[in-house]
Design a protein around this motif. Structure first.
Motif, mmCIF file in Angstrom:
data_model
loop_
_atom_site.group_PDB
_atom_site.id
_atom_site.type_symbol
_atom_site.label_atom_id
_atom_site.label_comp_id
_atom_site.label_asym_id
_atom_site.label_seq_id
_atom_site.Cartn_x
_atom_site.Cartn_y
_atom_site.Cartn_z
ATOM 1 N N ILE A 296 0.904 -1.182 0.038
ATOM 2 C CA ILE A 296 0.066 0.163 -0.002
ATOM 3 C C ILE A 296 1.013 1.356 0.255
ATOM 4 O O ILE A 296 0.750 2.283 -0.565
ATOM 5 N N SER A 297 1.897 1.067 0.981
ATOM 6 C CA SER A 297 2.808 2.494 0.970
ATOM 7 C C SER A 297 3.479 2.533 -0.612
ATOM 8 O O SER A 297 3.649 3.788 -0.958
ATOM 9 N N GLN A 298 4.054 1.369 -1.137
ATOM 10 C CA GLN A 298 4.598 1.786 -2.473
ATOM 11 C C GLN A 298 3.626 2.484 -3.447
ATOM 12 O O GLN A 298 3.796 3.147 -4.206
ATOM 13 N N LYS A 299 2.226 1.858 -3.512
ATOM 14 C CA LYS A 299 1.174 2.381 -4.257
ATOM 15 C C LYS A 299 0.821 3.951 -4.013
ATOM 16 O O LYS A 299 0.770 4.739 -4.998
ATOM 17 N N LEU A 300 0.953 4.191 -2.858
ATOM 18 C CA LEU A 300 0.940 5.521 -2.468
ATOM 19 C C LEU A 300 1.732 6.457 -2.962
ATOM 20 O O LEU A 300 1.515 7.597 -3.284
ATOM 21 N N ARG A 301 2.971 5.973 -2.964
ATOM 22 C CA ARG A 301 4.012 6.991 -3.307
ATOM 23 C C ARG A 301 4.023 7.014 -5.044
ATOM 24 O O ARG A 301 4.193 7.873 -5.302
ATOM 25 N N GLU A 302 3.485 6.063 -5.612
ATOM 26 C CA GLU A 302 3.221 6.028 -6.961
ATOM 27 C C GLU A 302 2.368 6.964 -7.565
ATOM 28 O O GLU A 302 2.380 8.052 -8.181
ATOM 29 N N MET A 303 1.238 7.158 -6.515
ATOM 30 C CA MET A 303 0.134 8.100 -6.663
ATOM 31 C C MET A 303 0.516 9.410 -6.440
ATOM 32 O O MET A 303 0.181 10.413 -7.122
ATOM 33 N N GLU A 304 1.599 9.709 -5.377
ATOM 34 C CA GLU A 304 2.262 10.820 -5.003
ATOM 35 C C GLU A 304 3.001 11.556 -6.476
ATOM 36 O O GLU A 304 2.993 12.455 -6.634
ATOM 37 N N ASP A 305 3.566 10.570 -7.196
ATOM 38 C CA ASP A 305 4.365 10.844 -8.228
ATOM 39 C C ASP A 305 3.610 11.366 -9.302
ATOM 40 O O ASP A 305 3.843 12.311 -9.987
ATOM 41 N N ILE A 306 2.449 10.395 -9.685
ATOM 42 C CA ILE A 306 1.418 10.911 -10.511
ATOM 43 C C ILE A 306 0.819 12.224 -10.243
ATOM 44 O O ILE A 306 0.768 13.111 -11.240
ATOM 45 N N ASP A 307 0.447 12.539 -9.056
ATOM 46 C CA ASP A 307 -0.009 13.903 -8.570
ATOM 47 C C ASP A 307 0.846 15.016 -9.021
ATOM 48 O O ASP A 307 0.524 16.037 -9.507
ATOM 49 N N HIS A 308 2.321 14.770 -8.648
ATOM 50 C CA HIS A 308 3.258 15.730 -8.705
ATOM 51 C C HIS A 308 3.362 16.057 -10.254
ATOM 52 O O HIS A 308 3.550 17.301 -10.584
ATOM 53 N N ARG A 309 3.344 15.020 -11.134
ATOM 54 C CA ARG A 309 3.491 15.209 -12.654
ATOM 55 C C ARG A 309 2.317 15.908 -13.092
ATOM 56 O O ARG A 309 2.498 16.903 -14.097
ATOM 57 N N ARG A 310 1.314 15.589 -12.652
ATOM 58 C CA ARG A 310 -0.078 16.293 -13.094
ATOM 59 C C ARG A 310 -0.106 17.849 -12.929
ATOM 60 O O ARG A 310 -0.368 18.937 -13.479
ATOM 61 N N SER A 311 0.387 17.995 -11.455
ATOM 62 C CA SER A 311 0.625 19.271 -10.984
ATOM 63 C C SER A 311 1.411 20.220 -12.119
ATOM 64 O O SER A 311 1.194 21.395 -12.480
ATOM 65 N N GLU A 312 2.503 19.667 -12.234
ATOM 66 C CA GLU A 312 3.631 20.200 -13.089
ATOM 67 C C GLU A 312 2.886 20.559 -14.499
ATOM 68 O O GLU A 312 3.237 21.740 -15.119
ATOM 69 N N GLU A 313 2.277 19.567 -14.881
ATOM 70 C CA GLU A 313 1.559 19.772 -16.364
ATOM 71 C C GLU A 313 0.553 20.766 -16.238
ATOM 72 O O GLU A 313 0.546 21.539 -17.283
ATOM 73 N N LEU A 314 -0.078 20.913 -15.290
ATOM 74 C CA LEU A 314 -1.150 21.818 -15.092
ATOM 75 C C LEU A 314 -0.539 23.216 -15.009
ATOM 76 O O LEU A 314 -1.012 24.276 -15.824
ATOM 77 N N ARG A 315 0.592 23.508 -14.235
ATOM 78 C CA ARG A 315 1.202 24.399 -14.368
ATOM 79 C C ARG A 315 1.780 25.388 -15.442
ATOM 80 O O ARG A 315 1.725 26.665 -15.770
ATOM 81 N N LYS A 316 2.505 24.183 -16.189
ATOM 82 C CA LYS A 316 2.851 24.546 -17.386
ATOM 83 C C LYS A 316 1.945 24.891 -18.394
ATOM 84 O O LYS A 316 2.047 25.981 -19.210
ATOM 85 N N GLY A 317 0.771 24.395 -18.413
ATOM 86 C CA GLY A 317 -0.398 24.519 -19.300
ATOM 87 C C GLY A 317 -1.004 25.923 -18.811
ATOM 88 O O GLY A 317 -1.260 26.708 -19.859
ATOM 89 N N LEU A 318 -0.849 26.221 -17.749
ATOM 90 C CA LEU A 318 -1.637 27.736 -17.262
ATOM 91 C C LEU A 318 -0.519 28.728 -17.413
ATOM 92 O O LEU A 318 -0.921 29.863 -17.840
ATOM 93 N N ALA A 319 0.852 28.523 -17.503
ATOM 94 C CA ALA A 319 1.826 29.438 -17.616
ATOM 95 C C ALA A 319 1.821 30.009 -19.074
ATOM 96 O O ALA A 319 2.040 31.185 -19.490
ATOM 97 N N THR A 320 1.487 29.004 -20.150
ATOM 98 C CA THR A 320 1.434 29.198 -21.442
ATOM 99 C C THR A 320 0.307 29.921 -21.860
ATOM 100 O O THR A 320 0.379 30.624 -23.100
ATOM 101 N N THR A 321 -0.726 29.936 -21.243
ATOM 102 C CA THR A 321 -1.878 30.558 -21.659
ATOM 103 C C THR A 321 -1.989 32.091 -21.147
ATOM 104 O O THR A 321 -1.391 32.685 -20.607
#
Length: 135
Positions: A110-135
């Motif tokens: 479960i801990s390993q899966k949570l870490r993977e979820m955190e990584d996905i969340d971090h990547r999505r946040s970065e993509e969202l920031r980059k998307g908002l910065a370009t508009t």
């Protein structure tokens, strides 16, 4: 009516005394068995002669049906389901009195899966920031 032969079948090694089963063979039943044996004999001869089973050649895979592609399940959602399954498994094992044996393993998974979820969340946040910065 056709003559019938009867045979008694006795099971060995069960330790229980049973009444033997009586199986009735008719001439028609015996003919079916002979036919099956002949087919199997022919099939084996073909395998020895060609090295391949002729039945395999005859049976081709059915053409793949064009299905609507299944919606791709989000990895984040998959992880949520996997964590839930592991929690349920651990609850089942605890109900059976074997929770102690599995608790460490399941919690580590479960801990390993949570870490993977955190990584996905971090990547999505970065993509969202980059998307908002370009508009």
């Amino acid at each position: 009516m056709a003559s019938q032969k009867q045979m008694e079948v006795v099971t060995k090694g069960t330790g229980f005394r049973r009444r033997p089963k009586t199986i009735t063979y008719t001439p028609g039943t015996c003919e079916l068995l002979r036919g099956d044996l002949e087919k199997e004999k022919q099939r084996l001869q073909n395998i020895f002669a060609t090295g391949k089973d002729m039945e395999e050649r005859k049976r081709k895979a059915p053409p793949a049906r064009q299905k609507a592609p299944a919606p791709e399940l989000d990895r984040f959602e998959e992880l949520v389901k996997e964590i839930q399954e592991r929690k349920e498994f651990l609850a089942d094992m605890e109900a059976l009195g074997q929770g102690k044996q599995y608790r460490g393993i399941i919690l580590a998974e479960i801990s390993q899966k949570l870490r993977e979820m955190e990584d996905i969340d971090h990547r999505r946040s970065e993509e969202l920031r980059k998307g908002l910065a370009t508009t």
